[in-house]
Design an enzyme around this catalytic site. Sequence first.
Site, PDB file in Angstrom:
ATOM      1  N   ILE A 414      33.257  31.483  47.498  1.00 55.28           N
ATOM      2  CA  ILE A 414      34.628  31.470  46.995  1.00 55.28           C
ATOM      3  C   ILE A 414      35.409  30.423  47.776  1.00 55.28           C
ATOM      4  O   ILE A 414      35.621  30.560  48.981  1.00 55.28           O
ATOM      5  CB  ILE A 414      35.308  32.848  47.167  1.00 55.28           C
ATOM      6  CG1 ILE A 414      34.442  33.952  46.563  1.00 55.28           C
ATOM      7  CG2 ILE A 414      36.699  32.824  46.547  1.00 55.28           C
ATOM      8  CD1 ILE A 414      34.177  33.815  45.097  1.00 55.28           C
ATOM      9  N   LYS A 418      42.942  24.283  48.086  1.00 56.34           N
ATOM     10  CA  LYS A 418      43.430  23.672  49.330  1.00 56.34           C
ATOM     11  C   LYS A 418      42.359  22.840  50.030  1.00 56.34           C
ATOM     12  O   LYS A 418      42.648  22.144  51.008  1.00 56.34           O
ATOM     13  CB  LYS A 418      43.966  24.761  50.262  1.00 56.34           C
ATOM     14  CG  LYS A 418      45.196  25.465  49.697  1.00 56.34           C
ATOM     15  CD  LYS A 418      45.631  26.626  50.552  1.00 56.34           C
ATOM     16  CE  LYS A 418      46.895  27.285  49.974  1.00 56.34           C
ATOM     17  NZ  LYS A 418      46.703  27.828  48.617  1.00 56.34           N
ATOM     18  N   GLY A 458      48.973  38.758  43.300  1.00 53.06           N
ATOM     19  CA  GLY A 458      48.740  40.105  43.807  1.00 53.06           C
ATOM     20  C   GLY A 458      47.787  40.176  44.968  1.00 53.06           C
ATOM     21  O   GLY A 458      47.543  41.255  45.509  1.00 53.06           O
TER      22      GLY A 458
END
Length: 616
Positions: A414, A418, A458
């Site tokens: 993952i 950035k 979230g």
Amino acid sequence: MNKIYRFMSRYREIIMAVIDITLVCLAYLFAYYLRTDFGRLSYELAWTSLIRHMPWVVVLNLASILAFRLNRSLWMYVSIDEALRVAMAVFTGNFIWFLIVLIAHFTEYIRSIPVIAAMFQLLLMLGLRILYRIVRRNDAITNRSHRAVILGAGSAGAIALREITYSNRYDAKVVGFLDNDPTKVKKILNGVQVLGTDRDMEKIVREYNVDSAFIAIKNISRTDLKELIERCRDLNLRTRIVSFEMHADPNKPEASVRNVSMDDLLGRGELSLNNGQIGSYLSGKTIMVTGAGGSIGSELVRQIMEFRPRQLVLVDIYENTMYELQQEINIARRAGKDQKETIVTCLIGSVRDRKRIDQIFDTYHPQVIFHAAAHKHVPLVEDSPLEAIKNNVFGTKNVIESAIAHKAEKFVLISTDKAVRTTNVMGATKRMCELIVEANRNNGVTKLCAVRFGNVLGSHGSVIPLFERQIESGGPVTVTDPNIIRYFMTIPEAAQLVLQAGAFANSGEIFVLDMGSPVKIDDLARNLIQLAGLIPDVDIEVRYTGLRPGEKLYEELLVDPKSCTRTANNLIFVAEPENISLETVQNKLKRLSDLVEQTAADNSKIIEIITKDASV
């Protein structure tokens, strides 16, 4: 007043039963006077018989009232179901008494009185309940300061009207419905008129002085919901969404009202996934998820469960989130909401600890690994760069090398937007993780890939919950820079696309998820304030605090968009692997390892080591 209220609350069921029994007695008196032509006919013995047998009438009706639990009902919510229960209770008590009168042949007792009294009793009991409901409703809405329309004049709208009207949580009086079906216009729904269609919204808002809107449409698409929200925002309406939960009775959904979320504002369409392709590499396999207690990790776990793997091995260093995830799975299984065939093993362990990682691989032999463990908060990582190197870079190295050594089938990293042309340590460490993936692409055993996406709504540290808390507390809402933009995706979307990208993994690819259009954070903050019924910089201040260390005005998902190709899924692109050697990556790792041995390191030096000789 407080003493009276406490007394009424404490003895409410007794008081309700007494009221109903009083109505029973009144009904029998009315029946007697009606039967005797209001006293003009002389039936002195009949009156005596009526009074003498009244205790039996009271006992039978009280038993019926208690049996149908009328003394426990809430009169302010009286409905058809309540009316039916009242009717059944009245019929049962009086029918039994009528049979007794016929069989016992009571002297001088007028046998038609129970029949006449039952009709009076039904009218009195229902009438009192309806009157109470009307009074309570009018009392509840008289002093409300907002005027609202409900968008959707169907069953969902009717439920929403009842919830809004009879709950003290909503400071709004519903003046009408709007519906996209023109045949409903001018019709009445539960006493409230359908004022027009959605196209008439601007005119109706102006004519009826409306300042609030409740969207109550079942199964509305995300795109349509977004359009409605934007129209409400353009009209400066305080907008809320009525959602529905199905419980034991699917015909009686419970309504709840919530504020507009960022997910609603994005309005992204439903994902198209190849579940067969995903299931082919997950079903019946042993799957390992690192960072399983985190936002992305835990959602991956939930969605992987649907593909019925043989075993899930969940690893996280933070025991609290791991415990919460474990309990969530157990509760879902006990409730029958989750399949029970998959073995779920929750382990405490750090990806920094190579021995612990090897031990896990030796014991469970995971075939597919989703590596979500990472330090991800940019400002915190800027202040503790060496910890990020230990966790993000060498933690990833440990898991990849152990996966290859134990002949795992797939490894999915993952990553983050950035990592592109990075200006901060967090992005640099993630870029280094991608380089490790690419350098090991020709290992001949394990298929490796990285999946890169932007901000996740979230997730821990997401800006949206922060804005919502700031709005609820009265502000100010803090934005680092008026021009800052970000890509956003929901947690379920991100997890679903990670699973799909994993199916495409072959040789060190970097998959890039289509995040849609970037969102200006300043606009986002102001939209959330406005949709909460407040005015930015009047009710809630928007305060600019300046970019934080390592923060960029905008994020990029692709190094060179022209070099990326679309996969079989329209929302997933692939950047071809870079021609970076394992030797080059090992040299970078050696230099980073030397920095870790130091007590301090310059952040720019870390970024330079990682980005030099790599296309970033």
